[in-house]
Design an enzyme around this catalytic site. Sequence first.
Site, PDB file in Angstrom:
ATOM      1  N   ALA A 122       0.829  -1.164  -0.413  1.00 62.28           N
ATOM      2  CA  ALA A 122       0.166   0.101  -0.374  1.00 62.28           C
ATOM      3  C   ALA A 122       0.840   1.458  -0.408  1.00 62.28           C
ATOM      4  O   ALA A 122       1.824   1.130   0.273  1.00 62.28           O
ATOM      5  CB  ALA A 122      -0.945   0.086   0.890  1.00 62.28           C
ATOM      6  N   LYS A 123       0.489   2.421  -0.240  1.00 63.39           N
ATOM      7  CA  LYS A 123       1.267   3.481  -0.271  1.00 63.39           C
ATOM      8  C   LYS A 123      -0.285   4.996  -0.632  1.00 63.39           C
ATOM      9  O   LYS A 123      -1.058   4.403  -1.029  1.00 63.39           O
ATOM     10  CB  LYS A 123       1.565   3.955  -1.740  1.00 63.39           C
ATOM     11  CG  LYS A 123       3.055   5.179  -1.682  1.00 63.39           C
ATOM     12  CD  LYS A 123       3.738   4.842  -0.309  1.00 63.39           C
ATOM     13  CE  LYS A 123       4.844   4.002  -0.084  1.00 63.39           C
ATOM     14  NZ  LYS A 123       5.696   4.428   0.674  1.00 63.39           N
ATOM     15  N   GLY A 124       0.313   6.053   0.582  1.00 59.91           N
ATOM     16  CA  GLY A 124      -0.611   6.606   0.210  1.00 59.91           C
ATOM     17  C   GLY A 124      -0.276   8.359   0.997  1.00 59.91           C
ATOM     18  O   GLY A 124       1.160   8.336   1.050  1.00 59.91           O
TER      19      GLY A 124
END
Length: 432
Positions: A122-124
């Site tokens: 994931a990444k944000g």
Amino acid sequence: MTASQPAEESASEGAGEGARPASALETARHQLSHAAEQIDIDSNVVERLRHPNAVHEVTVPIERDDGTVEVFTGYRAQHDTVRGPYKGGLRYHPDVSRAECVGLSMLMTWKCAVMDLPFGGAKGGVAVDSKDLSAAETERLTRRFAQEIRDVIGPTQDIPAPDMGTDAQTMAWLMDAYSMQEGEEVPGVVTGKPPVIGGSEGREEAPGRSVAIVTRAVADYYDMPLAETTIAVQGYGSVGANAARALDDWGATIVAVSDVNGAMYDPDGIDTASVPSHDEEPEAVTEYADEVISNEDLLTLDVDVLIPAALGNVLTEANAHDVRASVVVEGANGPTTTTAASILADRDVPVIPDILANAGGVTVSYFEWLQDINRRAWSLERVQEELETEMLAAWEEVRAAYDDRDVTWRDAAYVVALERLAEAHDYRGLWP
């Protein structure tokens, strides 16, 4: 060069040098396709991995200190959960975008898989210049962002961590905001927290320590006794300083370290403990130097090992022919562009990829998550012992793939990751 990123989990790397560098998404898809060519894998699994499971875009309004309201955009890209909950950093940076988050979430999937961790990528983050925010504004931004993404994160769903522009304090605010809404303390919702509220000992230095562990293994593989090995480290932030100090302690000779102002150079060896890291004293490396060279010159020093541990895309088509190191170990996220990697491969200069070398961050984040779930803290000694065990196990898997196939070290790492992902997808299938 700036100090290396404090984050665990950024995994980007550059690609070609044309009109613009390849985006993180282009790079991730390129690496997926390239690795898939090396192994027998169902093309349907490859197609599935080209796309994220979900991308969440939210509006993040905050009240500035002067009373005005400013609205920012936040993202959380969730790539794959076939091996476990999503895991990846949150960054506060003006260039945060949907495509960047998707690409970096894919690269986090590969990193977790090569380390055999029970996570997906994931990444944000929020598209904001963190340097323009006061501490109070950063806290308000973090708490509001936590509220906006609260339904899609959680200790068994998606576990954020620090990245560019965020740190342990940011994670503490996010955990607190999430816990207040849940009505109970939930320390496992994030990693990279201060130890006093559920963080892990050894977390901050973990990426740099893993670089050192892998460098030591590489030196042994290439029959370079560590006591006779010279090393240049570009970037003296969290990753570079911790890597340099560990290798110094283990007997290697660190001949150069650098920050944004230039590099300290001493062919007889630097006492790394006496040189403050970027976190300890920002931009101070050259003030302690008798001889100063440029960051560009550091990259082309005649040394056994070069560790680029600052920014991405520093080894390029323009300087790859001039690299004189026997081995490159990537401490930063994506310091070698695709074109440079090809040049170095043609010159038989091994490049140990970031998804293996600096994976200590996400590995100790996994340890932190386990400690939070079990409500039992580990000692620093145990964390370091467990980290070394995990890093050496991953190294052996990648080394075996490298020895068995006519591929680069980067390809070997991606092959290990993709084989694990493909096997998990084969078992779980496509629902419904």
